[in-house]
Scaffold this active site. Sequence first.
Site, PDB file in Angstrom:
ATOM      1  N   CYS A 132      -3.232  48.973 -29.419  1.00  8.46           N
ATOM      2  CA  CYS A 132      -3.835  47.872 -28.665  1.00  8.46           C
ATOM      3  C   CYS A 132      -5.215  48.236 -28.138  1.00  8.46           C
ATOM      4  CB  CYS A 132      -2.922  47.466 -27.520  1.00  8.46           C
ATOM      5  SG  CYS A 132      -2.520  48.869 -26.468  1.00  8.46           S
ATOM      6  N   GLN A 347      -8.140  19.152 -25.580  1.00  8.35           N
ATOM      7  CA  GLN A 347      -9.234  18.491 -26.266  1.00  8.35           C
ATOM      8  C   GLN A 347      -8.811  17.934 -27.629  1.00  8.35           C
ATOM      9  OE1 GLN A 347     -12.185  18.033 -24.866  1.00  8.35           O
ATOM     10  NE2 GLN A 347     -12.889  16.957 -26.705  1.00  8.35           N
ATOM     11  N   ASP A 458     -16.613  29.664 -24.893  1.00  6.15           N
ATOM     12  CA  ASP A 458     -16.058  28.816 -23.829  1.00  6.15           C
ATOM     13  C   ASP A 458     -15.058  29.614 -22.985  1.00  6.15           C
ATOM     14  OD1 ASP A 458     -15.582  26.613 -22.287  1.00  6.15           O
ATOM     15  OD2 ASP A 458     -14.378  25.534 -23.774  1.00  6.15           O
TER      16      ASP A 458
HETATM   17  P1  ADP Z   1      -7.167  22.301 -26.433  1.00  2.85           P
HETATM   18  O1  ADP Z   1      -7.604  23.561 -27.083  1.00  2.85           O
HETATM   19  O2  ADP Z   1      -6.696  21.234 -27.380  1.00  2.85           O
HETATM   20  O3  ADP Z   1      -8.172  21.796 -25.433  1.00  2.85           O
HETATM   21  P2  ADP Z   1      -5.628  23.714 -24.555  1.00  2.85           P
HETATM   22  O4  ADP Z   1      -5.787  25.055 -25.161  1.00  2.85           O
HETATM   23  O5  ADP Z   1      -6.446  23.420 -23.356  1.00  2.85           O
HETATM   24  O6  ADP Z   1      -5.837  22.639 -25.631  1.00  2.85           O
HETATM   25  O7  ADP Z   1      -4.105  23.509 -24.224  1.00  2.85           O
HETATM   26  C1  ADP Z   1      -3.632  22.499 -23.376  1.00  2.85           C
HETATM   27  C2  ADP Z   1      -2.438  22.985 -22.598  1.00  2.85           C
HETATM   28  O8  ADP Z   1      -1.371  23.310 -23.501  1.00  2.85           O
HETATM   29  C3  ADP Z   1      -2.720  24.276 -21.836  1.00  2.85           C
HETATM   30  O9  ADP Z   1      -3.227  24.013 -20.561  1.00  2.85           O
HETATM   31  C4  ADP Z   1      -1.338  24.903 -21.759  1.00  2.85           C
HETATM   32  O10 ADP Z   1      -0.599  24.372 -20.692  1.00  2.85           O
HETATM   33  C5  ADP Z   1      -0.691  24.474 -23.064  1.00  2.85           C
HETATM   34  N1  ADP Z   1      -0.865  25.531 -24.093  1.00  2.85           N
HETATM   35  C6  ADP Z   1      -1.917  25.695 -24.936  1.00  2.85           C
HETATM   36  N2  ADP Z   1      -1.752  26.761 -25.723  1.00  2.85           N
HETATM   37  C7  ADP Z   1      -0.556  27.307 -25.390  1.00  2.85           C
HETATM   38  C8  ADP Z   1       0.172  28.465 -25.835  1.00  2.85           C
HETATM   39  N3  ADP Z   1      -0.316  29.253 -26.785  1.00  2.85           N
HETATM   40  N4  ADP Z   1       1.351  28.731 -25.244  1.00  2.85           N
HETATM   41  C9  ADP Z   1       1.840  27.927 -24.270  1.00  2.85           C
HETATM   42  N5  ADP Z   1       1.195  26.847 -23.795  1.00  2.85           N
HETATM   43  C10 ADP Z   1       0.011  26.523 -24.344  1.00  2.85           C
END
Ligand code: ADP
Length: 594
Positions: A132, A347, A458
């Site tokens: 890691c 998004q 980001d």
């Molecule tokens: P996007 O990339 O479409 O903007 P996000 O990454 O912000 O979506 O994900 C939205 C929500 O979904 C997060 O705030 C989280 O609660 C949940 N989420 C996203 N990825 C994961 C993951 N790998 N494991 C568990 N929950 C996730």
Amino acid sequence: MFPRVILKGTMIKKSQQKRRTSPCNYKERFFVLDTQDLKYSERRPGKKPTLKGCIALSRIKCVEIVCSDVPIPCSYKYPFQVFHDNHYLYIFAPDNDCRQRWVKALKEETKFNNLVVKYHPNFWMDGRWKCCHQTEKLASGCNEYDPMGYASKGPLPQIPEPQEVDIHDPGQRVVVALRDYTPTGDNDLPLHKDQEYILTDTSHAEWWTVQDNMGWYNKDICRGEAEELLMREAKEGAFMVRDSRQAGVYTVSVFTKAPGSNGEKNPRVKHYQIRETNTEDFYLAEKYLFPTIPELIRYHQHNAAGLITRLRHPISQDRVWLRGSSKKKWEVSPTELSLGQEVGSGQFGLVLEGRWRDRKVAVKMVKAGAMSEEEFIEEARVMMSLSHCKLVQLYGVCTQVTQDCPLCLLFEFMDNGCLSDFLRDKRGRLSQVSMLGMCLDVSEGMAYLERNKFIHRDLAARNCLVSKNNEVKVSDFGMTRYVLDDQYTSSHGSKFPVKWSSPEVIKYSRFSSKSDVWSFGVFMWEVYSEGHLPYEHRSNGQVVESLNAGLRLLKPRSAPEPVHLLMERCWKEKPEDRPPFAVLLHELASLSDL
Ligand code: ADP
């Protein structure tokens, strides 16, 4: 009561290098495991054995095989580790069976100890963990430790960094299955716990390609095809075993450049039938007899014994297919995926919990028109090859899951969700150690991206996720490039993350690892302010104005002065004045030692 001896035998031990300056060495020792201790002594002919070390079993915190592809400099090639007190003892067994016996017995004797939750599957070497890349020897492990078995989460341990191995070097890279694996796809190989396999390709972050010890057998290949494959391979001693035209008979086809005796073309492929005696033994060119074909092949891998060359490089149709094919290994079949409940939305659309193969995954359902899909798929291979324990792993993409969702992305599942929510939930209850730990986790993931010249674009607490063990991992790296929403991508858009962006990004969209460093400073601020929004009551425009005037975020109350100084170094006007992640990581680690 006297201790009862459980196992004894000669193995090689690597010095534990308890002092930083002590040299590394490998010594043959006679090991004895009894119900109280693991002891090792030096045995010299004609002399009394001298006890060199004794580890009370009660002090052992982890025993596990070491999965590594580093060359092993001693004659015994099967390493395992015994973690006790604050030391790692590496022991090398002469063969896999012997290693299994010791690991099983030691695990059995220590299973009720105060054990680690996670361990490091690879070696500590040159000041870092090969698995890691953590630079602290006592940093917590990156794989779940299973005291009762050899299980780790995946069918094979996670690998340190993507790399191509020399697949023409049979026997050099041998791995051992940690548990049984039943294939879910046509091209998968069933794995049997404790069996050895030859590693042939590690370029995929999550799935390695291995050959079993029959990796030379190609059932449905005719003479012409065999010749074509072997000629294409063009390696002296490349060979395969295939079915002969004659039912129940097998042929070995082997490539050679050796000059022929009666005008045979050169290079060429020679074919030898495997013959059977009436005592049901097998042989090839001369009568070296073997009860099974694998034993016969194994013998001729080391001895030509009448063949034009020894059998050096096993070739299987599958391997050639993998190497030559343009099949998208990152594409997951919808039949392998089952979808569960919604866990969030972002998004690109909804995020669902799901199951793929034998693991829990987060499935980002990309709604039509939200993403430039073709460009993303182009890049998916690169993103999947990024693999680090502090990055949320992309496992693959799946097309046409449902009618209104043309594409979905499969990620490692993070049980404790997004970090910004986690910080708010835990407000007032977070210790200094855990806040620093979060910054350290993210700096490790970011240092890995920096080493791989990959820009996040980001970084923010909302784009980091928290695992079941409260480890923080970086997510969504590079993803903004595929968002089809001007409000998000243009620096003048209402959704553009101005408050996390460096001046050169705001002014000229000039992204770099150093613009990620600026965002990391804001990320640290978020952590130490326990999930407050930066510049909470100010608009994006006002923030830009105050940055131009040289103003910066104020020190959060919980942040110790050295942490605040690090934040300020991340917010230097000129990118070149900001420290790289490699330095930030080092400085945060030294703060955690205090
Ligand atoms: P996007 O990339 O479409 O903007 P996000 O990454 O912000 O979506 O994900 C939205 C929500 O979904 C997060 O705030 C989280 O609660 C949940 N989420 C996203 N990825 C994961 C993951 N790998 N494991 C568990 N929950 C996730």
